[in-house]
Design a protein around this motif. Structure first.
Motif, short mmCIF file in Angstrom:
data_model
loop_
_atom_site.label_atom_id
_atom_site.label_comp_id
_atom_site.label_asym_id
_atom_site.label_seq_id
_atom_site.Cartn_x
_atom_site.Cartn_y
_atom_site.Cartn_z
N GLU A 170 0.77 -1.50 -0.11
CA GLU A 170 0.12 0.17 0.02
C GLU A 170 1.14 1.17 -0.18
O GLU A 170 2.46 1.47 -0.56
N SER A 194 6.17 3.25 0.74
CA SER A 194 5.28 2.21 0.65
C SER A 194 6.24 0.70 0.40
O SER A 194 7.00 0.60 0.11
N ASP A 244 1.57 -3.20 3.76
CA ASP A 244 0.87 -2.60 5.03
C ASP A 244 0.95 -3.25 6.54
O ASP A 244 0.18 -2.70 7.37
N PRO A 281 -5.18 -1.90 -1.54
CA PRO A 281 -3.61 -2.57 -1.91
C PRO A 281 -3.72 -3.16 -3.38
O PRO A 281 -4.49 -3.37 -4.11
N ARG A 336 -11.25 0.03 6.34
CA ARG A 336 -10.54 -0.84 5.54
C ARG A 336 -11.37 -1.59 5.70
O ARG A 336 -11.93 -2.34 7.32
N GLN A 346 -9.42 -6.42 2.86
CA GLN A 346 -7.93 -5.82 2.77
C GLN A 346 -6.17 -6.25 4.10
O GLN A 346 -6.37 -5.55 4.06
#
Length: 291
Positions: free
Chosen positions: A112, A187, A190, A209, A279, A283
């Motif tokens: 992410e 990045s 996650d 994502p 979220r 995810q």
């Protein structure tokens, strides 16, 4: 069994485990306690997995010597046999199987973007074919660690969406660049970014994502037909499956009545606190063998 890798580790008296050399909040980070005690100098989800492995060998979860390894040397530490195992949010992929042996996948992550909380323009969206697109970053910069799988994912997006990729040595370097405004986004998986987001109230995860990152333990790459090698990996796989079973037994964290498995207790303890609404469930990283 006699003459197995597990027996050699037991005779040595402790498991040697490679772990994150920088703070990876909720996954592997130094224990802030002034007197953490033997085998408790690190905390996190990955660390609890190692405690479960140590318990299976010694019936003592604290018989571990932690060895901090950098992102660019974690594969080498396992490959060269400097450690028995590495637990460091490592994505399993085909190229890496030429460097190390992997356990089964014990948690799934996804890549992410992390951006300043006041940013309202940067986002990641998926088109009708589920192809990701990065919006609001044209002419900007995204930081990631140069030895991770995140680089390939970002490079493809950068060409299509007009931003550049800045490579750093570790997560802390990317965080500083983002905080100072030298890059517009950070990045990686996650799992890592969620911990950083939980620590820094001025940052947030944005968009969808855009990759699938199965994580596994890494082991030395010796003779692939060696009984000792395959026995140890199978032994570790059994420990991981035990964490995800509904049976009672040793668990590194206290299980609540709502925890169907030990894995659920670990997830609740280390991961749930970093999952930010709104979220969706799809995810959130999930175990490959979730019941």
């Amino acid at each position: 069994p006699a003459d197995s890798t597990m027996a050699a580790i037991k005779n040595r008296g402790y498991l040697i485990a490679g772990v994150e050399d920088q703070d990876s909040y909720d996954w592997g980070y130094p224990n802030p306690s002034l007197s953490p005690g033997p085998g408790r100098s690190y905390l996190g989800f990955d660390i609890d997995v190692l405690h479960a492995l140590a318990y299976a060998i010694f019936r003592n979860a604290d018989d571990i010597h932690f060895v901090p390894v950098t992102q660019d040397f974690r594969m080498g530490a396992a490959n060269q046999g400097i450690v028995d195992v590495v637990a460091d949010s490592i994505t399993i992929n085909c190229p890496r199987t030429h460097q190390v042996h992997f356990s089964i996948d014990y948690i799934n992550a996804a890549q992410e973007l992390l951006v300043p909380r006041d940013n309202t323009t940067i986002a990641v969206t998926l088109d009708s074919r589920h192809v990701p697109h990065v919006n609001g970053l044209a002419g900007g910069k995204v930081c990631t660690v140069g030895t991770t799988t995140s680089v390939q994912n970002l490079t493809a997006l950068a060409k299509a969406d007009g931003f550049s990729v800045v490579l750093a040595g570790n997560w802390s370097d990317c965080l500083v660049l983002l905080q100072q405004g030298d890059v517009q986004a950070f990045s990686t998986d996650d799992t890592i970014l969620g911990g950083i987001e939980a620590e820094d109230p001025y940052l947030k995860l944005v968009g969808d994502p855009f990759s699938f990152e199965p994580h596994g333990l890494a082991f030395p790459l010796d003779d692939p037909y060696s009984t000792k090698d395959t026995e140890f990996i199978s032994f570790a796989n059994g420990v991981l499956l035990g964490l995800e079973s509904h049976a009672s037994g040793y668990c590194p964290e206290s299980r609540l009545s709502s925890d169907a498995t030990c894995w659920a207790a670990l997830y609740r303890t280390w991961v749930t606190v970093t999952v930010q609404l709104p979220r969706t469930t799809s995810q959130v990283p999930t175990p490959l063998f979730a019941g």
